[in-house]
Motif scaffolding. Structure first.
Motif, PDB file in Angstrom:
ATOM      1  N   SER A 215       0.796  -1.154  -0.103  1.00  0.00           N
ATOM      2  CA  SER A 215       0.107  -0.095  -0.048  1.00  0.00           C
ATOM      3  C   SER A 215       0.917   1.353   0.024  1.00  0.00           C
ATOM      4  CB  SER A 215      -0.891   0.097   1.121  1.00  0.00           C
ATOM      5  OG  SER A 215      -1.726  -0.984   1.245  1.00  0.00           O
ATOM      6  N   PRO A 216       0.294   2.566  -0.712  1.00  0.00           N
ATOM      7  CA  PRO A 216       1.081   3.580  -0.581  1.00  0.00           C
ATOM      8  C   PRO A 216       1.317   4.196   0.714  1.00  0.00           C
ATOM      9  CG  PRO A 216      -0.443   3.604  -2.489  1.00  0.00           C
ATOM     10  CD  PRO A 216      -0.860   2.384  -1.437  1.00  0.00           C
ATOM     11  N   THR A 217       2.309   4.675   1.189  1.00  0.00           N
ATOM     12  CA  THR A 217       2.484   5.405   2.298  1.00  0.00           C
ATOM     13  C   THR A 217       2.147   6.673   2.221  1.00  0.00           C
ATOM     14  OG1 THR A 217       4.596   6.145   1.655  1.00  0.00           O
ATOM     15  CG2 THR A 217       4.552   3.809   3.000  1.00  0.00           C
ATOM     16  N   ASN A 218       1.530   7.355   3.369  1.00  0.00           N
ATOM     17  CA  ASN A 218       1.051   8.767   3.196  1.00  0.00           C
ATOM     18  C   ASN A 218      -0.133   8.995   2.179  1.00  0.00           C
ATOM     19  OD1 ASN A 218       3.181   9.588   5.256  1.00  0.00           O
ATOM     20  ND2 ASN A 218       4.545   9.814   3.463  1.00  0.00           N
ATOM     21  N   TYR A 219      -0.716   8.045   2.024  1.00  0.00           N
ATOM     22  CA  TYR A 219      -2.094   8.259   1.137  1.00  0.00           C
ATOM     23  C   TYR A 219      -2.937   9.227   1.384  1.00  0.00           C
ATOM     24  CZ  TYR A 219      -5.808   6.361  -1.916  1.00  0.00           C
ATOM     25  OH  TYR A 219      -6.882   6.531  -2.766  1.00  0.00           O
ATOM     26  N   VAL A 220      -3.316  10.088   0.150  1.00  0.00           N
ATOM     27  CA  VAL A 220      -4.228  11.235   0.452  1.00  0.00           C
ATOM     28  C   VAL A 220      -5.531  10.919  -0.110  1.00  0.00           C
ATOM     29  CG1 VAL A 220      -4.549  13.489  -0.180  1.00  0.00           C
ATOM     30  CG2 VAL A 220      -2.369  12.862   0.403  1.00  0.00           C
TER      31      VAL A 220
END
Length: 453
Positions: A215-220
């Motif tokens: 999963s992407p980190t710091n997802y917005v």
């Protein structure tokens, strides 16, 4: 194995105990029914139409005695009803217990059949007995059969089920083994390139896996509609490991760089994408409003865009209250992620895959550039028939800038489309000038309709 043997010894005893319990319950039920019947006859005699024969000669003390007996009978009836309810409850519990045991036994058998899931085994691939290979445990499970918990299913017509994988997967067992090698319950390998290579070879669908994608980190959170339709999402929404570019700006800048890239310029939502399908020049370039105007207002509601890049066709249709599913691959770029970020629906399948829709359901199917003479003729004809299959009667097929050589237009593709059976509403042929006149590459843009019988 020891536990299974122990359990198998317990089962006969359990069934014997269950049989004994059922026999005792039946005996009790017969006795209760006899008591109930006798009491009901007694009540009928003393309260029925002939009751005066008894009441007329009874003394007050006898009447009180009979009343007490009736009250006692009523109490016994209530107790009998309570006992029957309790027996019914016990029978239901017994049935549930037997059912649970059967499910557990089936699962134990399934585990036993897959007991080699941690060890490579040799399995047969395809119909050729000479084709065997050592497969990983996960691949063995994915390719194997699985027993249904409740046994034979009339709907399936079998007592087992297979998880589907593409036939061509069996030709690429080394790559498939690599794809299915991972830690169960852990993080999936970042192997998008491997997966898409298998898909493009016809290994589709790929087997399911029991791991978690990174999963992407710091997802917005994405922007809400309609702003999301024309907004480039943040870089933190993507896992960039599989791609040459590591940011959306890099993908936008590709348009001005030399080299061949899939859907060059598609990521620049403020560039050429912003004006696509807005204008109709009366030739190869059709406008969305002009296409929709060929049908009654509101009757084009849902459809498919084959190989739709970053989803701009779907975005334009969304502005007109038409829902479009966009099929695309992530060929050195996060095309599916971009479509989803815009608030649209991506579908990660190749052109080789049968469209996952039932027949006579789609209002419109659109394809630009993806379908062309790079495809073998037989494969292309299968695709065209599949488009015909999913379109409803009166549905539209918008063939947008189909490219081929000039000699192929009338010799190959016009007869092919006639065989499929579309009615032509618009038909335009023009030369593809950016590759030079000497290459004799032509475009076909056509709006066709599935006949209404």
């Amino acid at each position: 194995m020891g536990n299974e043997a122990h359990d198998s010894k317990k089962l006969p005893a359990y069934h014997q105990q269950t049989h004994s319990l059922s026999h005792n319950q039946k005996h009790k039920l017969k006795s209760l029914m006899l008591v109930i019947f006798t009491n009901l006859v007694t009540i009928y005699i003393f309260t029925g139409p002939f009751s005066f024969m008894y009441h007329s000669s009874l003394s007050p003390s006898d009447s009180n005695s009979i009343l007490q007996e009736l009250n006692s009978t009523k109490a016994q009836l209530a107790a009998s009803h309570s006992l029957l309810s309790e027996l019914q409850h016990r029978l239901n519990s017994t049935n549930l217990l037997v059912q649970a045991l059967l499910i557990d036994l089936t699962r134990q058998q399934d585990k036993q059949s897959n007991s080699a899931d941690q060890n490579p085994v040799s399995v047969k691939l395809g119909n050729d007995d000479s084709i065997t290979t050592a497969t990983s445990g996960e691949l063995t499970i994915a390719l194997g059969s699985h027993k249904l918990p409740f046994g034979h299913s009339p709907r399936i017509g079998s007592d087992e089920i297979h998880m589907p994988v593409g036939t061509a997967c069996l030709k690429f067992h080394e790559e498939l083994n690599q794809y299915m090698t991972y830690d169960i319950g852990g993080e999936c390998p970042i192997d998008d390139v491997l997966a898409q290579r298998l898909m493009l070879k016809g290994c589709e669908p790929l087997p399911r896996r029991r791991c978690h994608p990174k999963s992407p980190t710091n997802y917005v959170e994405p922007k809400p509609l309609p702003d999301s339709l024309w907004t480039t999402p943040p870089d933190t929404s993507i896992i960039w490991d599989p791609y040459t570019c590591k940011s959306y700006q890099c993908l936008v800048d590709r348009e001005n760089k030399p080299g061949l890239f899939d859907c060059k310029g598609c990521f620049d939502l403020q560039g050429k994408e912003k004006s696509r399908w807005l204008f109709d020049d009366g030739g190869l370039n059709f406008g969305i409003d002009q296409v929709l105007a060929t049908k009654a207002a509101g009757t084009i509601r849902i459809g498919l865009d084959i190989g739709g890049g970053t989803g701009t066709f779907a975005a334009r249709m969304r502005e007109r209250d038409v829902t479009i599913i966009t099929s695309t691959l992530n060929l050195d770029g996060p095309f599916n992620n971009m479509i989803a970020s815009r608030g649209l629906i991506p579908m990660h399948i190749s052109i080789s895959q049968r469209f996952p829709f039932f027949e006579n359901t789609m209002d419109i199917v659109h394809s630009m550039h993806v379908i062309g003479n790079w495809m073998p003729d037989t494969m292309l004809e299968f695709v065209l028939y599949d488009i015909y299959r999913v379109l409803r009667p009166g549905g539209l097929f918008w063939l947008d800038h189909f490219f081929c050589f000039g000699s192929q237009v009338n010799k190959t593709y016009v007869p092919m489309l006639d065989r499929v059976g579309f009615n032509k509403l618009r038909w335009h042929v023009g030369m593809k000038l950016d590759h030079g006149v000497h290459k004799n590459v032509w475009y076909i843009s056509a709006l066709m309709e599935k006949p209404m019988i």
